[in-house]
Design a protein around this motif. Structure first.
Motif, PDB file in Angstrom:
ATOM      1  N   UNK A 155      -0.830  -3.481 -15.154  1.00 36.01           N
ATOM      2  CA  UNK A 155       0.467  -2.919 -15.509  1.00 36.01           C
ATOM      3  C   UNK A 155       1.325  -2.605 -14.298  1.00 36.01           C
ATOM      4  N   UNK A 156       0.836  -2.824 -13.104  1.00 36.60           N
ATOM      5  CA  UNK A 156       1.643  -2.567 -11.922  1.00 36.60           C
ATOM      6  C   UNK A 156       1.414  -3.677 -10.901  1.00 36.60           C
ATOM      7  N   UNK A 157       2.414  -3.983 -10.089  1.00 45.55           N
ATOM      8  CA  UNK A 157       2.301  -5.093  -9.140  1.00 45.55           C
ATOM      9  C   UNK A 157       1.397  -4.746  -7.974  1.00 45.55           C
ATOM     10  N   UNK A 158       0.937  -5.774  -7.302  1.00 49.96           N
ATOM     11  CA  UNK A 158       0.086  -5.616  -6.124  1.00 49.96           C
ATOM     12  C   UNK A 158       0.952  -5.727  -4.884  1.00 49.96           C
ATOM     13  N   UNK A 159       1.080  -4.634  -4.144  1.00 46.84           N
ATOM     14  CA  UNK A 159       1.903  -4.628  -2.944  1.00 46.84           C
ATOM     15  C   UNK A 159       1.121  -5.018  -1.698  1.00 46.84           C
ATOM     16  N   UNK A 160      -0.197  -5.077  -1.797  1.00 43.08           N
ATOM     17  CA  UNK A 160      -1.020  -5.478  -0.666  1.00 43.08           C
ATOM     18  C   UNK A 160      -1.243  -4.416   0.381  1.00 43.08           C
ATOM     19  N   UNK A 161      -0.747  -3.208   0.184  1.00 43.83           N
ATOM     20  CA  UNK A 161      -0.876  -2.154   1.192  1.00 43.83           C
ATOM     21  C   UNK A 161      -2.220  -1.439   1.061  1.00 43.83           C
ATOM     22  N   UNK A 162      -2.825  -1.140   2.204  1.00 44.44           N
ATOM     23  CA  UNK A 162      -4.104  -0.417   2.301  1.00 44.44           C
ATOM     24  C   UNK A 162      -5.123  -1.040   1.348  1.00 44.44           C
ATOM     25  N   UNK A 163      -5.316  -2.330   1.467  1.00 49.04           N
ATOM     26  CA  UNK A 163      -6.312  -3.023   0.669  1.00 49.04           C
ATOM     27  C   UNK A 163      -5.779  -3.681  -0.574  1.00 49.04           C
ATOM     28  N   UNK A 164      -4.598  -3.300  -1.017  1.00 46.74           N
ATOM     29  CA  UNK A 164      -4.025  -3.909  -2.203  1.00 46.74           C
ATOM     30  C   UNK A 164      -4.581  -3.336  -3.492  1.00 46.74           C
ATOM     31  N   UNK A 165      -4.103  -3.890  -4.597  1.00 42.51           N
ATOM     32  CA  UNK A 165      -4.458  -3.373  -5.914  1.00 42.51           C
ATOM     33  C   UNK A 165      -5.936  -3.570  -6.228  1.00 42.51           C
TER      34      UNK A 165
END
Length: 497
Positions: free
Chosen positions: A446-456
């Motif tokens: 339900x939420x996008x993967x931003x790739x920050x701190x390991x990602x979703x």
């Protein structure tokens, strides 16, 4: 006469030809000390009427932070693992009320090593008359656990896991109270972590998947810190994915919130309005204060008895011998708390966006906290200020980029043949072999993967780790309570006989 004697003594110890060398050495030491203490926040904020829950309030960092918040008028609820009759809460709290001239400082008991005690505190808070909550600061995970002279590594690892699970349990229990707060209210969740997170970054996904613990104390501490940072980032993804009320200006230039979450106007026109579907007003961030003498070096050397741990004489003497060097290159609690105060004082993106709405309606007034100057053509120029970044990790009053590798690919029946589109969270899969489910998609995120701190993906794995270990932790305590009750009952029967 006294000055002459002092000058003669200094001249005898330090000849005149060495004055230049002494001055240069002093300057180098001064610069090294200033660099080691780190940046000082250039922000300030009035915290009157803000309610803040602070864990680890009676650690060196916690006491400094408690004093800083109380000085600025905050209503602080200090979580004490000690009984309220203990010397720490019973003496320090009244003293702080007097020195800070703030009567809204209270101590509440919650044993963070006992899930039942944490639930009891959260129940008291959620059923109380005043449920307002503006910030939760988890400072109990910053102090180091384990020593290089420690004998029981397994006990230290159990304490690390308990400390992390206490954060997750209290956070999930208090989160409903935060979600019902007004959409315009600025709410912060701050997790303070130790400085060894970078050491465990390359091996973190493998450690998370296998569950194996590294024999290195620094890697164990780093894994705990990085796990909390990943949890904080994933929590922000979850908060931003929830339906939020849109905030738009009315005809008089004030802000109002409506219940619609549509990307279109309520009247049905197709033209989208600016600033619809605002991100969550709850900001979750992680903060690393750096290496502190009291909270990092002392536990590392076992130079002091802390919460029942044994003191090492060898570690104590090493700490005393190295104190001049430690004083020069490690932080004091006052310097360590600066990054924490920085993320609390910074404005949120939502508040700054609403200020720009006011500036658009009334262009003669720049947004509060920003300056406006005229360029050569006489047009107004707005200089934007810094805002807090949701879900980020802060160190030295700045955002730190942490590149956590992805989880190792385990053999599975499905393989991803197409990357998810930005913002959709959808994956197309291809089954290996014949199956009735061929062509079906994996469950949508339900939420996008931003790739920050390991990602979703890493964030979801860490969240599941917390949920699984929390169940085991609570089941273990319930079993211990039942066993204790049975033992008491058996003792009573024996006494009666």
């Amino acid at each position: 006469m006294v000055l002459q004697i002092a000058y003669a003594a200094v001249s005898a110890i330090f000849p005149t030809k060495y004055y230049v060398h002494i001055a240069c050495a002093s300057l180098v030491l001064l610069v090294a000390y200033a660099f080691a203490q780190g940046r000082t926040t250039n922000r300030e904020r009035d915290l009157h009427a803000r309610v803040v829950i602070l864990t680890g309030a009676f650690t060196p960092l916690g006491l400094t932070l408690l004093t800083a918040l109380a000085t600025r008028g905050a209503h602080v609820i200090a979580i004490s693992s000690y009984p309220l009759e203990h010397a720490y809460p019973s003496l320090i709290i009244p003293l702080l009320r007097t020195t800070t001239k703030n009567e809204n400082i209270f101590a509440e008991h919650a044993d963070l090593s006992n899930p039942a005690s944490i639930r009891e505190f959260c129940t008291r808070f959620l059923t109380g008359q005043d449920q307002r909550l503006d910030a939760i600061v988890f400072a109990h995970e910053y102090r180091g656990i384990g020593s290089i002279f420690g004998k029981s590594r397994n006990k230290a690892e159990e304490l690390r896991e308990t400390s992390s699970l206490a954060t997750f349990l209290m956070l999930t229990l208090l989160l409903p109270a935060l979600l019902v707060e007004p959409a315009e209210r600025d709410i912060r969740i701050v997790n303070i972590i130790n400085p060894f997170y970078a050491a465990s970054t390359p091996l973190f996904p493998t450690t998370l998947s296998s569950g194996a613990q590294s024999p290195s104390l620094f890697l164990q501490e780093g894994a705990r810190a990085l796990r909390t940072a990943v949890l904080t980032r994933h929590l922000q993804r979850v908060l931003d994915s929830l339906p939020n009320r849109e905030v738009t200006p009315d005809s008089r230039g004030t802000k109002k919130s409506s219940g619609t979450t549509s990307a279109q106007s309520p009247k049905g026109d197709e033209k989208p309005r600016a600033l619809e579907l605002q991100p969550s007003n709850i900001i979750a961030v992680s903060v690393c204060p750096g290496i502190s003498r009291k909270d990092t070096i002392v536990p590392l050397l076992s130079a002091q008895q802390i919460d029942g741990t044994e003191r090492s004489l060898v570690g104590f003497f090493i700490y005393v011998l190295l104190f001049p060097i430690l004083w020069l290159f490690t932080k004091s609690p006052t310097a360590s708390v600066q990054s924490v105060l920085h993320v609390i004082f910074l404005p949120t993106p939502l508040k700054r966006a609403l200020a720009h709405i006011d500036a658009t309606i009334n262009p003669t007034q720049p947004p509060k906290g920003e300056s406006s100057t005229d360029d050569k053509q006489g047009r107004p120029r707005v200089v934007y200020e810094e805002v807090v970044k949701p879900g980020a990790l802060y160190r030295e009053c700045a955002v730190v980029k942490v590149d956590v590798p992805p989880l190792p690919q385990a053999p599975a029946a499905a393989e991803i043949i197409e990357a998810p589109k930005s913002g959709t969270g959808e994956h197309k899969t291809k089954e290996k072999g014949k199956s009735k489910d061929k062509g079906k998609k994996l469950p949508q995120v339900t939420f996008p993967d931003d790739g920050e701190i390991g990602g979703e993906e890493v964030g979801r794995a860490v969240w599941e780790w917390y949920e699984e270990h929390l169940k085991v932790w609570e089941a273990r305590f319930k079993a211990a309570e039942v066993k204790g009750e049975e033992s008491e009952g058996q003792s009573g029967v024996d006494a009666t006989s």
